[in-house]
Design a protein around this motif. Structure first.
Motif, mmCIF file in Angstrom:
data_model
loop_
_atom_site.group_PDB
_atom_site.id
_atom_site.type_symbol
_atom_site.label_atom_id
_atom_site.label_comp_id
_atom_site.label_asym_id
_atom_site.label_seq_id
_atom_site.Cartn_x
_atom_site.Cartn_y
_atom_site.Cartn_z
ATOM 1 N N GLY A 78 0.217 25.512 10.470
ATOM 2 C CA GLY A 78 0.320 24.671 11.658
ATOM 3 C C GLY A 78 -0.359 23.330 11.470
ATOM 4 O O GLY A 78 -0.249 22.452 12.293
ATOM 5 N N ARG A 79 -1.100 23.182 10.358
ATOM 6 C CA ARG A 79 -1.843 21.952 10.119
ATOM 7 C C ARG A 79 -1.046 20.943 9.314
ATOM 8 O O ARG A 79 -1.543 19.888 8.972
ATOM 9 C CB ARG A 79 -3.151 22.264 9.364
ATOM 10 C CG ARG A 79 -4.324 22.513 10.285
ATOM 11 C CD ARG A 79 -5.608 22.172 9.573
ATOM 12 N NE ARG A 79 -6.443 23.321 9.321
ATOM 13 C CZ ARG A 79 -7.598 23.256 8.657
ATOM 14 N NH1 ARG A 79 -8.026 22.120 8.184
ATOM 15 N NH2 ARG A 79 -8.310 24.335 8.459
ATOM 16 N N HIS A 91 6.836 15.308 8.114
ATOM 17 C CA HIS A 91 6.499 14.633 6.858
ATOM 18 C C HIS A 91 5.853 15.539 5.829
ATOM 19 O O HIS A 91 5.501 15.083 4.748
ATOM 20 C CB HIS A 91 5.575 13.438 7.145
ATOM 21 C CG HIS A 91 6.129 12.501 8.182
ATOM 22 N ND1 HIS A 91 5.637 12.437 9.455
ATOM 23 C CD2 HIS A 91 7.159 11.632 8.105
ATOM 24 C CE1 HIS A 91 6.340 11.538 10.141
ATOM 25 N NE2 HIS A 91 7.266 11.041 9.350
ATOM 26 N N ARG A 92 5.643 16.810 6.167
ATOM 27 C CA ARG A 92 5.043 17.780 5.232
ATOM 28 C C ARG A 92 3.688 17.302 4.726
ATOM 29 O O ARG A 92 3.331 17.512 3.577
ATOM 30 C CB ARG A 92 5.973 18.040 4.029
ATOM 31 C CG ARG A 92 7.359 18.450 4.419
ATOM 32 C CD ARG A 92 7.550 19.956 4.384
ATOM 33 N NE ARG A 92 8.620 20.349 5.297
ATOM 34 C CZ ARG A 92 8.491 21.242 6.269
ATOM 35 N NH1 ARG A 92 7.356 21.850 6.465
ATOM 36 N NH2 ARG A 92 9.490 21.546 7.052
ATOM 37 N N ALA A 117 -0.676 11.048 8.608
ATOM 38 C CA ALA A 117 -0.909 9.620 8.362
ATOM 39 C C ALA A 117 0.386 8.813 8.440
ATOM 40 O O ALA A 117 0.351 7.600 8.655
ATOM 41 C CB ALA A 117 -1.563 9.430 7.003
ATOM 42 N N ILE A 118 1.516 9.477 8.249
ATOM 43 C CA ILE A 118 2.787 8.743 8.309
ATOM 44 C C ILE A 118 3.284 8.655 9.756
ATOM 45 O O ILE A 118 3.838 7.641 10.163
ATOM 46 C CB ILE A 118 3.818 9.372 7.339
ATOM 47 C CG1 ILE A 118 3.300 9.163 5.904
ATOM 48 C CG2 ILE A 118 5.196 8.736 7.483
ATOM 49 C CD1 ILE A 118 4.026 9.934 4.847
ATOM 50 N N PHE A 153 0.867 -1.187 0.000
ATOM 51 C CA PHE A 153 0.000 0.000 0.000
ATOM 52 C C PHE A 153 0.897 1.227 0.000
ATOM 53 O O PHE A 153 2.066 1.140 0.377
ATOM 54 C CB PHE A 153 -0.874 0.036 1.265
ATOM 55 C CG PHE A 153 -1.667 -1.225 1.485
ATOM 56 C CD1 PHE A 153 -2.879 -1.420 0.843
ATOM 57 C CD2 PHE A 153 -1.179 -2.223 2.321
ATOM 58 C CE1 PHE A 153 -3.598 -2.592 1.032
ATOM 59 C CE2 PHE A 153 -1.895 -3.393 2.518
ATOM 60 C CZ PHE A 153 -3.109 -3.583 1.873
ATOM 61 N N CYS A 154 0.334 2.375 -0.390
ATOM 62 C CA CYS A 154 1.084 3.615 -0.203
ATOM 63 C C CYS A 154 1.252 3.795 1.308
ATOM 64 O O CYS A 154 0.332 3.496 2.073
ATOM 65 C CB CYS A 154 0.335 4.840 -0.720
ATOM 66 S SG CYS A 154 -0.277 4.728 -2.393
ATOM 67 N N GLN A 155 2.378 4.323 1.707
ATOM 68 C CA GLN A 155 2.649 4.541 3.127
ATOM 69 C C GLN A 155 1.539 5.385 3.775
ATOM 70 O O GLN A 155 1.010 5.030 4.822
ATOM 71 C CB GLN A 155 3.998 5.256 3.260
ATOM 72 C CG GLN A 155 4.491 5.384 4.683
ATOM 73 C CD GLN A 155 5.756 6.221 4.763
ATOM 74 O OE1 GLN A 155 5.920 7.183 4.010
ATOM 75 N NE2 GLN A 155 6.653 5.854 5.649
#
Ligand code: ZN
Ligand code: ZN
Ligand code: ZN
Ligand code: ZN
Ligand code: ZN
Ligand code: ZN
Length: 265
Positions: A161-162, A167-168, A184-185, A37-39
Protein backbone atom coordinates in the motif's frame (compact mmCIF):
# COMPACT_ATOMS: atom_id res chain seq x y z
CA UNK A 1 18.03 15.88 -32.56
CA UNK A 2 18.10 12.22 -33.62
CA UNK A 3 21.74 12.66 -34.64
CA UNK A 4 22.55 14.04 -31.22
CA UNK A 5 21.01 10.96 -29.65
CA UNK A 6 23.27 8.81 -31.79
CA UNK A 7 26.30 10.84 -30.77
CA UNK A 8 26.40 10.81 -26.98
CA UNK A 9 29.92 12.26 -27.05
CA UNK A 10 28.35 15.66 -27.69
CA UNK A 11 27.55 15.79 -24.01
CA UNK A 12 29.92 15.48 -21.11
CA UNK A 13 29.04 13.20 -18.22
CA UNK A 14 28.57 16.31 -16.09
CA UNK A 15 25.91 17.61 -18.46
CA UNK A 16 24.06 14.31 -18.20
CA UNK A 17 24.30 14.21 -14.41
CA UNK A 18 21.41 15.22 -12.19
CA UNK A 19 22.60 17.79 -9.66
CA UNK A 20 20.24 16.37 -7.02
CA UNK A 21 21.12 12.65 -7.04
CA UNK A 22 24.54 13.17 -8.70
CA UNK A 23 23.77 10.20 -10.94
CA UNK A 24 23.09 10.06 -14.68
CA UNK A 25 19.55 11.23 -15.45
CA UNK A 26 16.60 8.90 -15.07
CA UNK A 27 13.51 10.30 -16.82
CA UNK A 28 15.00 13.80 -17.15
CA UNK A 29 12.68 16.80 -17.14
CA UNK A 30 13.60 20.38 -18.06
CA UNK A 31 12.50 23.30 -15.91
CA UNK A 32 11.34 26.56 -17.58
CA UNK A 33 14.68 28.08 -16.50
CA UNK A 34 16.41 25.50 -18.69
CA UNK A 35 17.80 23.10 -16.09
CA UNK A 36 17.47 19.34 -16.13
CA UNK A 37 16.77 16.96 -13.26
CA UNK A 38 15.44 13.44 -12.87
CA UNK A 39 11.65 13.65 -12.70
CA UNK A 40 11.54 11.95 -9.29
CA UNK A 41 14.45 14.04 -7.95
CA UNK A 42 12.88 17.42 -8.69
CA UNK A 43 9.47 16.15 -7.56
CA UNK A 44 10.97 14.98 -4.29
CA UNK A 45 12.86 18.26 -3.93
CA UNK A 46 9.74 20.36 -4.38
CA UNK A 47 7.60 18.04 -2.27
CA UNK A 48 9.09 19.31 0.96
CA UNK A 49 9.68 22.99 0.23
CA UNK A 50 7.03 25.69 0.61
CA UNK A 51 8.56 27.86 -2.12
CA UNK A 52 9.22 26.35 -5.51
CA UNK A 53 12.70 27.27 -6.72
CA UNK A 54 15.16 25.75 -9.16
CA UNK A 55 17.85 23.95 -7.11
CA UNK A 56 20.50 25.17 -9.57
CA UNK A 57 19.75 28.79 -10.45
CA UNK A 58 17.34 29.50 -7.55
CA UNK A 59 14.73 30.87 -9.97
CA UNK A 60 11.48 31.11 -7.99
CA UNK A 61 8.34 29.78 -9.65
CA UNK A 62 4.86 30.96 -8.63
CA UNK A 63 3.84 27.31 -8.36
CA UNK A 64 5.36 24.01 -9.44
CA UNK A 65 5.71 24.24 -13.23
CA UNK A 66 4.28 21.51 -15.41
CA UNK A 67 7.18 19.28 -16.42
CA UNK A 68 7.17 16.44 -18.87
CA UNK A 69 9.97 13.97 -19.53
CA UNK A 70 12.43 15.35 -22.05
CA UNK A 71 12.38 12.29 -24.32
CA UNK A 72 15.32 13.35 -26.47
CA UNK A 73 17.46 14.01 -23.44
CA UNK A 74 16.34 10.71 -21.93
CA UNK A 75 17.52 8.86 -25.06
CA UNK A 76 20.85 10.75 -25.04
CA UNK A 77 21.40 9.80 -21.41
CA UNK A 78 20.46 6.15 -22.03
CA UNK A 79 22.84 5.99 -25.01
CA UNK A 80 25.58 7.56 -22.94
CA UNK A 81 25.02 5.03 -20.14
CA UNK A 82 25.28 2.15 -22.61
CA UNK A 83 28.33 3.54 -24.45
CA UNK A 84 30.11 4.35 -21.18
CA UNK A 85 29.08 1.52 -18.88
CA UNK A 86 27.76 -1.07 -21.33
CA UNK A 87 24.48 -2.80 -20.63
CA UNK A 88 25.46 -3.48 -17.03
CA UNK A 89 22.83 -1.22 -15.48
CA UNK A 90 20.08 -2.57 -17.72
CA UNK A 91 21.02 -6.24 -17.25
CA UNK A 92 21.50 -6.03 -13.48
CA UNK A 93 17.75 -5.79 -12.88
CA UNK A 94 16.70 -9.08 -14.55
CA UNK A 95 19.80 -10.79 -13.08
CA UNK A 96 18.60 -9.93 -9.59
CA UNK A 97 14.99 -10.86 -10.14
CA UNK A 98 15.93 -14.34 -11.39
CA UNK A 99 17.76 -14.99 -8.14
CA UNK A 100 15.04 -15.98 -5.65
CA UNK A 101 17.31 -15.36 -2.65
CA UNK A 102 18.13 -11.78 -3.57
CA UNK A 103 14.49 -11.13 -4.25
CA UNK A 104 13.37 -12.74 -1.02
CA UNK A 105 15.85 -10.88 1.15
CA UNK A 106 15.02 -7.57 -0.51
CA UNK A 107 11.28 -7.92 -0.33
CA UNK A 108 10.55 -9.95 2.76
CA UNK A 109 12.26 -8.04 5.53
CA UNK A 110 10.79 -4.70 6.48
CA UNK A 111 12.75 -2.94 9.18
CA UNK A 112 11.50 -0.92 12.12
CA UNK A 113 11.51 2.81 11.35
CA UNK A 114 12.14 3.76 14.97
CA UNK A 115 15.05 1.47 15.93
CA UNK A 116 18.37 3.25 15.97
CA UNK A 117 21.60 1.30 15.59
CA UNK A 118 20.75 -2.35 14.94
CA UNK A 119 17.33 -2.39 13.32
CA UNK A 120 14.78 -5.01 14.29
CA UNK A 121 12.40 -6.47 11.71
CA UNK A 122 9.01 -4.78 11.75
CA UNK A 123 6.00 -6.74 13.01
CA UNK A 124 3.36 -4.07 12.41
CA UNK A 125 2.88 -0.99 10.29
CA UNK A 126 0.74 1.95 11.34
CA UNK A 127 -1.19 3.62 8.54
CA UNK A 128 -1.62 6.85 10.50
CA UNK A 129 2.05 7.17 11.43
CA UNK A 130 3.04 5.70 8.04
CA UNK A 131 5.77 3.81 9.88
CA UNK A 132 6.77 0.21 10.50
CA UNK A 133 7.47 -0.92 14.06
CA UNK A 134 9.29 -3.82 15.70
CA UNK A 135 7.66 -5.72 18.58
CA UNK A 136 9.23 -3.31 21.08
CA UNK A 137 8.33 -0.09 19.29
CA UNK A 138 4.77 -1.06 18.39
CA UNK A 139 3.94 -1.47 22.09
CA UNK A 140 2.72 2.13 22.63
CA UNK A 141 0.22 1.46 19.84
CA UNK A 142 -1.25 -1.36 21.92
CA UNK A 143 -0.94 0.22 25.37
CA UNK A 144 -1.47 3.96 24.91
CA UNK A 145 -5.01 5.30 24.41
CA UNK A 146 -3.56 8.08 22.22
CA UNK A 147 -2.78 5.49 19.52
CA UNK A 148 -6.06 3.60 19.93
CA UNK A 149 -7.46 4.81 16.59
CA UNK A 150 -4.28 4.10 14.59
CA UNK A 151 -4.92 1.25 12.16
CA UNK A 152 -2.15 -1.34 12.38
CA UNK A 153 -1.53 -3.86 9.65
CA UNK A 154 0.91 -6.42 8.37
CA UNK A 155 4.09 -4.59 7.22
CA UNK A 156 4.18 -6.55 3.94
CA UNK A 157 0.65 -5.53 3.06
CA UNK A 158 1.31 -2.00 4.21
CA UNK A 159 4.38 -1.81 1.97
CA UNK A 160 2.29 -2.84 -1.00
CA UNK A 161 0.00 0.00 0.00
CA UNK A 162 3.05 2.25 0.27
CA UNK A 163 3.81 2.25 -3.45
CA UNK A 164 2.00 4.57 -5.83
CA UNK A 165 -0.34 2.56 -8.04
CA UNK A 166 0.16 5.08 -10.87
CA UNK A 167 3.93 5.44 -10.81
CA UNK A 168 5.11 2.32 -8.92
CA UNK A 169 7.16 4.51 -6.62
CA UNK A 170 7.34 4.70 -2.84
CA UNK A 171 4.68 6.94 -1.28
CA UNK A 172 7.29 9.17 0.37
CA UNK A 173 5.37 12.44 0.20
CA UNK A 174 2.37 13.50 2.26
CA UNK A 175 -0.16 15.75 0.52
CA UNK A 176 -1.67 17.97 3.20
CA UNK A 177 -4.35 19.13 0.77
CA UNK A 178 -5.58 15.59 0.09
CA UNK A 179 -4.48 14.21 3.49
CA UNK A 180 -2.85 11.19 1.91
CA UNK A 181 0.54 9.85 0.88
CA UNK A 182 1.68 10.32 -2.70
CA UNK A 183 4.89 9.68 -4.66
CA UNK A 184 7.50 12.17 -5.88
CA UNK A 185 6.07 12.07 -9.40
CA UNK A 186 2.48 12.68 -8.22
CA UNK A 187 3.93 15.92 -6.79
CA UNK A 188 4.53 17.11 -10.35
CA UNK A 189 1.19 15.91 -11.70
CA UNK A 190 -2.20 15.72 -9.95
CA UNK A 191 -0.89 17.31 -6.75
CA UNK A 192 1.17 20.00 -8.49
CA UNK A 193 -0.65 22.88 -6.78
CA UNK A 194 -1.16 21.11 -3.44
CA UNK A 195 0.63 21.62 -0.16
CA UNK A 196 3.02 18.72 0.37
CA UNK A 197 5.62 17.68 2.91
CA UNK A 198 7.88 14.67 3.19
CA UNK A 199 6.32 11.74 5.03
CA UNK A 200 9.07 12.05 7.66
CA UNK A 201 8.16 15.69 8.31
CA UNK A 202 4.49 14.80 8.64
CA UNK A 203 5.38 11.91 10.94
CA UNK A 204 7.62 14.17 13.04
CA UNK A 205 4.97 16.85 13.41
CA UNK A 206 2.46 14.16 14.41
CA UNK A 207 4.97 12.86 16.95
CA UNK A 208 5.54 16.39 18.27
CA UNK A 209 1.78 16.77 18.68
CA UNK A 210 1.67 13.41 20.43
CA UNK A 211 4.60 14.40 22.61
CA UNK A 212 3.03 17.71 23.58
CA UNK A 213 -0.07 15.94 24.89
CA UNK A 214 2.21 13.56 26.76
CA UNK A 215 4.10 16.60 28.08
CA UNK A 216 0.85 18.16 29.29
CA UNK A 217 0.12 14.99 31.19
CA UNK A 218 3.67 14.92 32.54
CA UNK A 219 3.30 18.51 33.74
CA UNK A 220 0.08 17.68 35.57
CA UNK A 221 1.81 14.65 37.07
CA UNK A 222 4.84 16.75 38.07
CA UNK A 223 2.53 19.31 39.69
CA UNK A 224 0.74 16.59 41.61
CA UNK A 225 4.09 15.15 42.65
CA UNK A 226 5.28 18.51 44.06
CA UNK A 227 2.07 18.77 46.04
CA UNK A 228 2.57 15.22 47.30
CA UNK A 229 6.20 16.00 48.16
CA UNK A 230 5.01 19.06 50.05
CA UNK A 231 2.77 16.84 52.13
CA UNK A 232 5.65 14.41 52.69
CA UNK A 233 8.04 17.25 53.68
CA UNK A 234 5.48 18.39 56.22
CA UNK A 235 5.42 14.91 57.68
CA UNK A 236 9.21 14.63 57.75
CA UNK A 237 9.63 18.03 59.42
CA UNK A 238 7.10 17.34 62.12
CA UNK A 239 8.66 13.99 63.00
CA UNK A 240 12.06 15.32 64.22
CA UNK A 241 10.20 18.10 66.02
CA UNK A 242 8.21 15.52 67.87
CA UNK A 243 11.34 13.51 68.61
CA UNK A 244 13.31 16.63 69.59
CA UNK A 245 10.61 17.54 72.01
CA UNK A 246 11.45 14.19 73.61
CA UNK A 247 10.53 14.02 77.25
CA UNK A 248 9.56 17.68 77.18
CA UNK A 249 6.19 16.66 75.87
CA UNK A 250 4.41 18.20 72.83
CA UNK A 251 5.82 21.30 71.05
CA UNK A 252 2.86 23.31 72.29
CA UNK A 253 4.03 22.64 75.86
CA UNK A 254 7.53 24.07 75.20
CA UNK A 255 5.99 27.25 73.75
CA UNK A 256 3.72 27.56 76.72
CA UNK A 257 6.65 27.04 79.09
CA UNK A 258 8.64 29.93 77.55
CA UNK A 259 6.98 32.82 79.36
CA UNK A 260 7.61 30.96 82.59
CA UNK A 261 11.37 30.78 81.91
CA UNK A 262 11.46 34.48 80.96
CA UNK A 263 9.78 35.55 84.14
CA UNK A 264 12.21 33.44 86.14
CA UNK A 265 15.19 35.46 84.78
ZN1 ZN B 1 18.36 12.76 -10.05
ZN1 ZN C 1 17.18 26.77 -13.02
ZN1 ZN D 1 12.17 -0.77 16.72
ZN1 ZN E 1 0.36 5.09 14.67
ZN1 ZN F 1 2.57 8.64 -8.02
ZN1 ZN G 1 -2.97 16.41 -3.23
Amino acid sequence: MAEAAMAPDLFTEQELTCSICLDLFTDPVSTPCGHNFCQACIGGYWASTTTCTCPLCKYAFEERPQLSINKVFAVITENYKISRYGNATASSVPANSTNPFVKASNEDVIWCDVCTGIKQPAVSSCLTCTAAYCAEHVRPHHNTPFYAKHPLMDPQQALRGRTCSLHRRLLEVFCRTCQRCICAICVLEDHRTHQTVSVQTERLSKQVRALSTIKDKQMILAELKTKMDGVKVGVFVSQPMLQGAGGGGLPQDSIQSRPATESAL
